[in-house]
Design a protein around this motif. Structure first.
Motif, PDB file in Angstrom:
ATOM      1  N   CYS A  20       0.833  -1.208   0.000  1.00 13.72           N
ATOM      2  CA  CYS A  20       0.000   0.000   0.000  1.00 13.72           C
ATOM      3  C   CYS A  20       0.865   1.255   0.000  1.00 13.72           C
ATOM      4  O   CYS A  20       0.512   2.250  -0.645  1.00 13.72           O
ATOM      5  CB  CYS A  20      -0.933   0.000   1.210  1.00 13.72           C
ATOM      6  SG  CYS A  20      -2.239  -1.239   1.111  1.00 13.72           S
ATOM      7  N   ILE A  24       0.737   4.284  -2.769  1.00 15.03           N
ATOM      8  CA  ILE A  24       0.614   5.703  -2.424  1.00 15.03           C
ATOM      9  C   ILE A  24       1.764   6.513  -3.015  1.00 15.03           C
ATOM     10  O   ILE A  24       1.566   7.624  -3.523  1.00 15.03           O
ATOM     11  CB  ILE A  24       0.534   5.868  -0.899  1.00 15.03           C
ATOM     12  CG1 ILE A  24      -0.786   5.286  -0.387  1.00 15.03           C
ATOM     13  CG2 ILE A  24       0.663   7.336  -0.500  1.00 15.03           C
ATOM     14  CD1 ILE A  24      -0.882   5.199   1.109  1.00 15.03           C
ATOM     15  N   LEU A  27       0.923   7.007  -6.563  1.00 15.61           N
ATOM     16  CA  LEU A  27      -0.116   8.027  -6.723  1.00 15.61           C
ATOM     17  C   LEU A  27       0.458   9.432  -6.532  1.00 15.61           C
ATOM     18  O   LEU A  27       0.081  10.368  -7.256  1.00 15.61           O
ATOM     19  CB  LEU A  27      -1.248   7.785  -5.721  1.00 15.61           C
ATOM     20  CG  LEU A  27      -2.108   6.540  -5.958  1.00 15.61           C
ATOM     21  CD1 LEU A  27      -3.047   6.320  -4.779  1.00 15.61           C
ATOM     22  CD2 LEU A  27      -2.907   6.669  -7.249  1.00 15.61           C
ATOM     23  N   CYS A  77      -6.225  12.927  -9.586  1.00 11.99           N
ATOM     24  CA  CYS A  77      -5.373  12.391  -8.519  1.00 11.99           C
ATOM     25  C   CYS A  77      -4.700  13.523  -7.761  1.00 11.99           C
ATOM     26  O   CYS A  77      -4.598  13.495  -6.534  1.00 11.99           O
ATOM     27  CB  CYS A  77      -4.331  11.451  -9.127  1.00 11.99           C
ATOM     28  SG  CYS A  77      -3.221  10.699  -7.928  1.00 11.99           S
ATOM     29  N   SER A  80      -7.390  15.164  -5.514  1.00  9.73           N
ATOM     30  CA  SER A  80      -7.781  14.332  -4.373  1.00  9.73           C
ATOM     31  C   SER A  80      -6.685  14.281  -3.319  1.00  9.73           C
ATOM     32  O   SER A  80      -6.957  14.443  -2.117  1.00  9.73           O
ATOM     33  CB  SER A  80      -8.124  12.922  -4.856  1.00  9.73           C
ATOM     34  OG  SER A  80      -9.288  12.934  -5.647  1.00  9.73           O
ATOM     35  N   LEU A  81      -5.448  14.048  -3.741  1.00 10.62           N
ATOM     36  CA  LEU A  81      -4.354  13.957  -2.770  1.00 10.62           C
ATOM     37  C   LEU A  81      -4.101  15.304  -2.103  1.00 10.62           C
ATOM     38  O   LEU A  81      -3.845  15.359  -0.894  1.00 10.62           O
ATOM     39  CB  LEU A  81      -3.081  13.454  -3.455  1.00 10.62           C
ATOM     40  CG  LEU A  81      -3.083  11.996  -3.917  1.00 10.62           C
ATOM     41  CD1 LEU A  81      -1.716  11.611  -4.456  1.00 10.62           C
ATOM     42  CD2 LEU A  81      -3.475  11.049  -2.789  1.00 10.62           C
ATOM     43  N   PRO A 207      -7.670   9.510   3.709  1.00  6.34           N
ATOM     44  CA  PRO A 207      -8.731   8.896   2.900  1.00  6.34           C
ATOM     45  C   PRO A 207     -10.127   9.406   3.239  1.00  6.34           C
ATOM     46  O   PRO A 207     -10.988   9.483   2.365  1.00  6.34           O
ATOM     47  CB  PRO A 207      -8.602   7.396   3.214  1.00  6.34           C
ATOM     48  CG  PRO A 207      -7.873   7.315   4.497  1.00  6.34           C
ATOM     49  CD  PRO A 207      -6.936   8.500   4.477  1.00  6.34           C
ATOM     50  N   ILE A 210     -10.464  12.538   1.322  1.00  4.90           N
ATOM     51  CA  ILE A 210     -10.614  12.245  -0.109  1.00  4.90           C
ATOM     52  C   ILE A 210     -12.054  11.828  -0.409  1.00  4.90           C
ATOM     53  O   ILE A 210     -12.653  12.275  -1.393  1.00  4.90           O
ATOM     54  CB  ILE A 210      -9.614  11.145  -0.539  1.00  4.90           C
ATOM     55  CG1 ILE A 210      -8.188  11.696  -0.489  1.00  4.90           C
ATOM     56  CG2 ILE A 210      -9.936  10.633  -1.944  1.00  4.90           C
ATOM     57  CD1 ILE A 210      -7.116  10.646  -0.744  1.00  4.90           C
ATOM     58  N   ALA A 254     -10.610   4.454  -9.138  1.00  2.00           N
ATOM     59  CA  ALA A 254      -9.503   5.288  -8.652  1.00  2.00           C
ATOM     60  C   ALA A 254      -9.724   5.681  -7.191  1.00  2.00           C
ATOM     61  O   ALA A 254      -8.782   5.642  -6.378  1.00  2.00           O
ATOM     62  CB  ALA A 254      -9.372   6.533  -9.526  1.00  2.00           C
ATOM     63  N   THR A 258      -7.336   4.327  -3.997  1.00  2.00           N
ATOM     64  CA  THR A 258      -6.653   5.323  -3.167  1.00  2.00           C
ATOM     65  C   THR A 258      -7.068   5.228  -1.705  1.00  2.00           C
ATOM     66  O   THR A 258      -6.217   5.212  -0.802  1.00  2.00           O
ATOM     67  CB  THR A 258      -6.955   6.741  -3.697  1.00  2.00           C
ATOM     68  OG1 THR A 258      -6.585   6.822  -5.075  1.00  2.00           O
ATOM     69  CG2 THR A 258      -6.193   7.784  -2.908  1.00  2.00           C
TER      70      THR A 258
END
Length: 279
Positions: A20, A24, A27, A77, A80-81, A207, A210, A254, A258
């Protein structure tokens, strides 16, 4: 073996957590280099190419304005991040100082801050966020502020508990009795002991931010056109969900990838940093 060395060793033995972390990092790489990686300008409309199925030219197809979905996913992306990191950063700052003052000062200060935490926690998160966005107006910056103002309560609770526990330590009591300044004790002794809590809270809070951004953008209260947002893309794809399923499925995937990556990484870090597991 030191605390951080043993924590790192425990984390590296968790293959799912390491995987994971790799996702990340990937991403983040996509978000940082979106300008280079995106095959097309995400905002350029080409109506002659609208709603095309995935192909060699457009690997994820095109939307109702002929914009390349892959490019919009890549730029989404970044949105969102950035939303997750900035909102969680605001929440950490507010939550840290609220938790420290509540746990360190105690008494009436603790009672007031705890009451404020209860008030904020009693409101449904999404409805409260919608109210703030409605008052402040939609937009990315206002979204950062709204989510940050609503996400600090869980951080404050955890920091308050940590501080109340650490404050009972002999070296902290010695600093207090010797007349040490409160701000110096907080920054030199309390803050370093809360780093592990910061790491876990941040990884699990991002998250949530997000998902909240995607939800608010889906409802039209978050990121506004022409900026690319996964939630906004799903909202725009509603009329085409049966005829062009890929349009809504791809940004949904997506979001799932994430959020799952951050949640599973947070679980792995929590297990690795738990002092009870220290060998």
């Amino acid at each position: 073996m030191g605390y951080w060395a043993s924590s790192r060793k425990r984390f590296l033995t968790n293959k799912l957590g390491v995987c994971c972390l790799g996702i990340i990092v990937f991403l983040v790489f996509i978000a940082v280099f979106a300008d280079v990686l995106a095959p097309y300008n995400p905002d350029v409309q080409q109506l002659s190419s609208k709603l095309q199925a995935p192909s060699a030219q457009h690997i994820f197809g095109t939307d109702e304005f002929g914009r390349d979905i892959c490019s919009r996913i890549i730029y989404g992306c970044r949105i969102s991040l950035s939303c997750g990191v900035v909102a969680q950063g605001i929440a950490l700052v507010i939550g840290f100082f609220a938790g420290v003052f509540a746990g360190y000062m105690g008494g009436r200060v603790d009672a007031i801050i705890s009451f404020i935490i209860q008030v904020f926690s009693s409101f449904p998160f999404l409805l409260f966020a919608m109210l703030i966005i409605f008052v402040m107006g939609p937009g990315l910056v206002n979204l950062y502020i709204a989510l940050g103002l609503l996400m600090w309560t869980s951080t404050a609770r955890l920091i308050r508990g940590d501080v109340m526990h650490i404050k009972r330590a002999e070296y902290i009591q010695s600093c207090i009795l010797s007349g040490g300044k409160s701000w110096r004790i907080i920054m030199k002794h309390l803050l370093p002991n809360c780093v592990s809590t910061f790491i876990v809270v941040s990884t699990l809070g991002i998250p949530s931010a997000i998902l909240s951004e995607a939800t608010l953008s889906f409802l039209g209260l978050g990121v506004q056109p022409p900026l690319s947002s996964w939630g906004q893309m799903i909202s725009a794809a509603q009329p085409y969900i049966q005829s062009h399923t890929y349009y809504s499925v791809i940004p949904g995937i997506a979001i799932i990838i994430t959020v799952m990556a951050f949640n599973l990484l947070g679980d792995a870090l929590r297990d690795a940093l738990d002092p009870k597991l220290k060998q």
